[in-house]
Design a protein around this motif. Sequence first.
Motif, short mmCIF file in Angstrom:
data_model
loop_
_atom_site.label_atom_id
_atom_site.label_comp_id
_atom_site.label_asym_id
_atom_site.label_seq_id
_atom_site.Cartn_x
_atom_site.Cartn_y
_atom_site.Cartn_z
N ARG A 187 0.93 -1.10 -0.12
CA ARG A 187 0.07 -0.11 -0.10
C ARG A 187 0.72 1.30 -0.05
O ARG A 187 2.03 0.96 0.04
N ALA A 188 0.26 2.50 -0.04
CA ALA A 188 1.07 3.61 -0.15
C ALA A 188 0.64 4.43 1.01
O ALA A 188 1.71 5.18 1.52
N PHE A 189 -0.36 4.50 1.46
CA PHE A 189 -0.82 5.41 2.63
C PHE A 189 -1.19 4.71 3.85
O PHE A 189 -1.79 3.62 4.00
N GLY A 190 -0.55 5.19 5.16
CA GLY A 190 -1.03 4.57 6.31
C GLY A 190 -0.36 3.52 6.61
O GLY A 190 -0.55 2.48 7.67
N VAL A 191 0.90 3.16 6.07
CA VAL A 191 1.69 2.19 6.40
C VAL A 191 3.19 2.55 6.76
O VAL A 191 3.40 3.82 6.33
N ARG A 192 4.15 1.97 7.46
CA ARG A 192 5.58 2.29 7.66
C ARG A 192 6.24 2.43 6.30
O ARG A 192 5.97 1.82 5.29
N LEU A 193 7.16 3.20 6.39
CA LEU A 193 8.15 3.66 5.15
C LEU A 193 8.51 2.13 4.48
O LEU A 193 8.52 2.06 3.36
N GLU A 194 9.22 1.32 5.61
CA GLU A 194 9.86 0.16 4.76
C GLU A 194 8.71 -0.64 4.30
O GLU A 194 9.08 -1.70 3.50
N GLU A 195 7.47 -0.56 4.44
CA GLU A 195 6.52 -1.43 3.51
C GLU A 195 5.84 -0.76 2.43
O GLU A 195 4.98 -1.62 2.00
N GLN A 203 5.59 0.73 -1.52
CA GLN A 203 6.22 0.58 -2.57
C GLN A 203 7.31 1.14 -2.96
O GLN A 203 7.37 2.41 -2.83
N PRO A 204 8.75 0.50 -3.09
CA PRO A 204 9.91 1.51 -3.26
C PRO A 204 10.09 2.06 -4.75
O PRO A 204 9.63 1.79 -5.48
N ALA A 205 10.57 3.20 -4.76
CA ALA A 205 11.19 3.86 -6.00
C ALA A 205 12.08 3.12 -6.70
O ALA A 205 13.17 2.22 -6.13
N PRO A 206 11.99 3.02 -7.82
CA PRO A 206 12.99 2.21 -8.96
C PRO A 206 14.41 2.62 -8.65
O PRO A 206 15.37 1.77 -8.76
N ASP A 207 14.97 3.73 -8.29
CA ASP A 207 16.06 4.14 -8.28
C ASP A 207 16.69 4.47 -6.77
O ASP A 207 17.88 4.59 -6.75
N ASN A 208 15.57 4.25 -5.76
CA ASN A 208 16.23 4.21 -4.58
C ASN A 208 15.06 3.35 -3.60
O ASN A 208 14.04 3.96 -3.47
N LYS A 209 15.53 2.10 -3.33
CA LYS A 209 14.91 1.26 -2.53
C LYS A 209 14.28 1.80 -1.11
O LYS A 209 13.52 1.14 -0.87
N ASN A 210 15.16 2.90 -0.55
CA ASN A 210 14.75 3.31 0.61
C ASN A 210 13.67 4.29 0.32
O ASN A 210 13.46 5.12 1.56
N VAL A 211 13.23 4.72 -0.71
CA VAL A 211 12.27 5.88 -0.66
C VAL A 211 11.14 5.38 -1.39
O VAL A 211 11.09 4.77 -2.32
N PRO A 212 10.00 5.78 -0.88
CA PRO A 212 8.75 5.23 -1.27
C PRO A 212 8.65 5.72 -2.81
O PRO A 212 8.82 6.96 -3.23
N LEU A 213 7.87 5.11 -3.70
CA LEU A 213 7.44 5.37 -5.01
C LEU A 213 6.77 6.64 -4.95
O LEU A 213 6.82 7.46 -5.77
N ILE A 214 5.73 6.72 -4.09
CA ILE A 214 4.69 7.83 -4.05
C ILE A 214 5.58 9.25 -3.81
O ILE A 214 5.16 10.21 -4.46
#
Length: 385
Positions: free
Chosen positions: A174-182, A184-195
Amino acid sequence: MPSRVPSLRMLRSFFTDGSLDSLGTSEDARSKRHSTSDLSDVPFSAVRKEGWLHCKQILTKKGKAEDREDMLAWIKVIRENSKAEGEDPGFASQALINKKLNDYRKVSPAGTKPDSSPKGPRGLGIRAEFLKQTGTSAPRSPRQDAAVTKDESSSQKTPWGINIMKKNKKSAPRAFGVRLEECQPAPDNKNVPLIVEACCKVVEDRGLEYMGIYRVPGNNAVVSSLQEQLNKGATEINLQDERWQDLNVISSLLKSFFRKLPEPLFTDDKYNDFIEANRIEDASERMRTLRKLIRDLPGHYYETLKFLVGHLKTIADHSEKNKMEPRNLALVFGPTLVRTSEDNMTDMVTHMPDRYKIVETLIQHSDWFFSDKEDKGEKVSAVPS
């Protein structure tokens, strides 16, 4: 009925090598009284008189059935006499029936079918028909019985297994209401959310000179629509969607994301440390303490904060057009980023100036706070004033 019932070991010998030699000479003597021509004329009474085992020897060596009905009659008699003599019908009679079926198939005319009656189910042979008539099932070996037992137990547990599979099935992030590590990661930086990456990209591509960016709210209905779509686990974002063309909607979507994080970006356990560090009177010490706290954040939180602050620094660099200096951006993002998961009114009132100041300081000195020189073994530049 014969006075001597063959032992299970003898029967196993018979069905192993196909002969009755191990049963003794008395059986051989009795078998000589019959000739090959008499085999097809042996009546049922003879079976009962001589013993089914004796007639079974004759039939399995030389005999044959006249037709299908004759075959079924012999099988029935063999089964009944097996039970009468106390033998295991599952072992003795079934092996004989199998042998009789094989003999019957060999003597059947080529190209003909034993049963062409349309009344019976298709593919129902002598063995199946006999078992159906007698209400018995084909005997099984211990291994087959174990397999059936396992299958039955598995079928009983099927609903439970399905429920577990449904519960354990990994759903799309999911994108909202979940922890950062859960997220969907961005393609260029796996530690940054896609949104986060998508929203910042849209704003930087089209809104750097947009006056009041991040201060003017977007349409709530459209923002909610995008949130629902992203919460369904979208692995890609279509930036050509018309909903992504409204800069105020996208800026509100980004703020909503950080506001709904169950674990705030500055984390609950370090919140009070950040507030206390911001109140240190010595400016150099205050900056060093803040920097250390930031570097101690968990990986996803540090990388996301670094990415967001870099984006806000880019917005502030165009403040002549968009009128969003670091101070104005801090007023918008301070209460959203620097908070606790259970924010109360007292903290909001007493800590609000600290929240503004922390975010403003990070934007103003982003390069120093997030420099990777220390990681590379290089000397960190002096504390900015």
